[in-house]
Design an enzyme around this catalytic site. Structure first.
Site, short mmCIF file in Angstrom:
data_model
loop_
_atom_site.label_atom_id
_atom_site.label_comp_id
_atom_site.label_asym_id
_atom_site.label_seq_id
_atom_site.Cartn_x
_atom_site.Cartn_y
_atom_site.Cartn_z
N GLU A 85 -9.55 12.05 -6.58
CA GLU A 85 -8.39 12.32 -5.73
C GLU A 85 -8.09 13.81 -5.89
O GLU A 85 -7.35 14.22 -6.75
CB GLU A 85 -7.20 11.45 -6.15
CG GLU A 85 -6.08 11.45 -5.12
CD GLU A 85 -4.83 10.75 -5.62
OE1 GLU A 85 -4.69 10.53 -6.84
OE2 GLU A 85 -3.95 10.47 -4.78
N ASN A 95 2.67 7.65 1.29
CA ASN A 95 2.97 8.57 0.19
C ASN A 95 2.09 9.81 0.29
O ASN A 95 0.90 9.71 0.60
CB ASN A 95 2.75 7.89 -1.17
CG ASN A 95 3.70 6.72 -1.37
OD1 ASN A 95 3.28 5.58 -1.52
ND2 ASN A 95 4.98 7.01 -1.34
N ARG A 126 7.82 11.55 17.60
CA ARG A 126 7.36 12.64 18.47
C ARG A 126 6.17 13.39 17.89
O ARG A 126 5.49 14.13 18.59
CB ARG A 126 8.49 13.64 18.71
CG ARG A 126 9.61 13.04 19.51
CD ARG A 126 10.62 14.12 19.88
NE ARG A 126 11.92 13.54 20.18
CZ ARG A 126 12.22 12.93 21.32
NH1 ARG A 126 11.31 12.83 22.28
NH2 ARG A 126 13.41 12.42 21.50
N HIS A 139 7.34 3.08 -4.27
CA HIS A 139 6.55 4.03 -3.48
C HIS A 139 6.75 3.82 -1.98
O HIS A 139 6.73 4.79 -1.21
CB HIS A 139 5.06 3.91 -3.81
CG HIS A 139 4.65 4.65 -5.04
ND1 HIS A 139 4.95 4.21 -6.30
CD2 HIS A 139 4.00 5.83 -5.21
CE1 HIS A 139 4.48 5.07 -7.20
NE2 HIS A 139 3.90 6.07 -6.55
N ASP A 192 -2.33 2.50 -8.31
CA ASP A 192 -2.09 3.91 -8.65
C ASP A 192 -1.43 4.01 -10.03
O ASP A 192 -0.66 4.94 -10.30
CB ASP A 192 -1.23 4.61 -7.58
CG ASP A 192 -1.36 6.13 -7.60
OD1 ASP A 192 -2.28 6.64 -8.29
OD2 ASP A 192 -0.54 6.82 -6.96
N LEU A 229 7.54 11.10 -7.63
CA LEU A 229 6.78 10.01 -8.24
C LEU A 229 5.45 10.54 -8.77
O LEU A 229 4.83 11.40 -8.15
CB LEU A 229 6.54 8.89 -7.22
CG LEU A 229 7.79 8.08 -6.85
CD1 LEU A 229 7.50 7.22 -5.62
CD2 LEU A 229 8.26 7.22 -8.01
ZN ZN Z 1 -1.96 10.48 -4.93
#
Ligand code: ZN
Length: 391
Positions: A133, A221, A229, A253, A276, A309
């Site tokens: 990630e 998230n 819009r 989350h 996560d 978070l």
């Molecule tokens: Zn992440």
């Protein structure tokens, strides 16, 4: 030689079948016959297990998992195998250890830890490869990642990443310069590419999907909120059937109503529950690491000093139960999102995620109120509650 098991259960529940008063045979780490117990006699040399009070479901799979039980994979890649031994208590039989934005040396260290293979006498959940990630993320949606290690997409940086060196899934921001070339490169090498930590517009997201993105990291998230819009990445992920979305159902989350909305827009085959989870999973409240940062953990959440978070303290069994509560999904549909769906995302749908003849024997036994009683990975019992079941 591996034990041959003949297990009788109250019910087998999988995304595709439900069988009452069932029996299943496990031989050489794979499922053999599965069906009504009257039709499945025990093989002559099998060990028989009476689990007739319990429900057998496929082992749960977590595609986004940063660490747990006091260990953070990014701060200490060596801890992956140790944490893997503790995961089956939550019904987890396979997972992607997730390395958040870090220098290349940390990524290479984690690749090496997995390439070395399991330590001797290892009994636990199977790491199926890394979820990287980062580091090709948008600093404007940094979450709990260190901007100092973020980079623009660059094929050279990722030149040797492949499933062979245990790189399985890469989350990147598709709007960054060079992203589309990198997406095609990774995809051609057999790596699953995901959009996340991103400011992508609707059009930028679609161009990312066209280039080969098939997954969205923790929907809602670290991306702009749904705006009628300016429909950005969130709307693009929800609208495009080519893409499976990860979502974190800890009730913090994402509001439960939006988890329900996501399931109305995607099928259970396109929705993937992830935890996560970070180092504080299974520990007391206090201070823990996530990558380079210290994180304050209370009874329900993990946060940086400014309140952002920083991963969750959710376990995958609770994620299953929360999802059913938030969406009204049946056990079978909820199971889809953390068994067959993640297996398909990783192109492992012909060997994992189901209780069916020939599949790898990853299995969890649950009480009728969905408490984990025992977990089998690769045909071996890797955890059980001795008060509930004698093995
Ligand atoms: Zn992440």
């Amino acid at each position: 030689m591996d034990t041959i098991w003949h297990i009788t259960v109250a019910q087998v529940v999988t995304p595709t079948i439900e069988i009452a008063n069932a029996a299943l045979v496990i031989e050489q780490a794979r499922f053999g016959a599965v069906g009504a117990s009257v039709a499945i006699p025990p093989p002559a040399n099998a060990r028989r297990l009476d689990a007739s009070r319990y429900i057998a479901v496929p082992g749960l799979i977590d595609l986004q998992f940063n660490g747990g039980f006091g260990h953070d994979f990014t701060a200490d890649p060596e801890s992956i195998w140790r944490v893997a031994q503790a995961l089956p208590r939550h019904g987890v039989t396979a997972f992607l250890p997730t390395i958040i934005t870090a220098p290349l040396e940390t990524i290479q260290h984690a690749q090496t830890v997995l390439q070395r293979g399991a330590p001797e006498n290892f009994r636990g959940a199977t790491p199926l490869g890394l979820h990287l990630e980062g580091p090709f993320l948008n600093p404007q949606k940094r979450g709990a990642h260190n901007v100092a290690h973020m980079r623009l997409p660059e094929i050279n940086f990722a030149r040797d990443w492949s499933p062979q060196n245990r790189t399985r899934l890469v989350t990147l921001a598709p709007e960054l310069p060079g992203a589309l070339e990198l997406i095609s490169f990774l995809r051609e090498r057999g790596i699953v590419v995901s959009a996340g930590h991103s400011m992508a517009t609707y059009g930028e997201a679609q161009r990312g999907f066209d280039a080969g993105i098939t997954y969205g990291t923790h929907l809602f998230n670290a991306m702009p909120p749904l705006d009628h819009r300016a429909p950005g990445l969130a709307a693009a992920l929800l609208n495009d059937p080519r893409v499976t979305v990860g979502i974190i159902p800890d009730g913090i989350h994402v509001h439960p109503a939006l988890v329900a909305l996501a399931l109305k827009q995607k099928t259970p085959a396109q929705l993937n529950i992830v935890t996560d989870a970070m180092a504080a999973l299974g520990m007391s409240p206090g201070e823990y690491s996530l990558g380079d940062f210290q994180v304050q953990v209370d009874e329900t959440s993990a946060r940086l000093a400014d309140g952002r978070l920083a991963g969750s303290i959710l376990n995958l069994r609770d994620a299953l139960v929360n999802q059913m509560r938030f969406t009204g999904a049946s056990l079978s549909d909820a199971l889809t999102t953390l068994t067959t769906t993640p297996a398909r995302v990783l192109h492992l749908e012909n060997e994992r995620g189901k209780i069916a003849a020939g599949y790898i024997a990853d299995l969890t036994l649950l009480t009728p109120d969905l408490r984990v009683v025992a977990t089998m990975a690769h045909g071996q019992w890797v955890w059980h509650d001795a008060d509930a079941l004698a093995l």
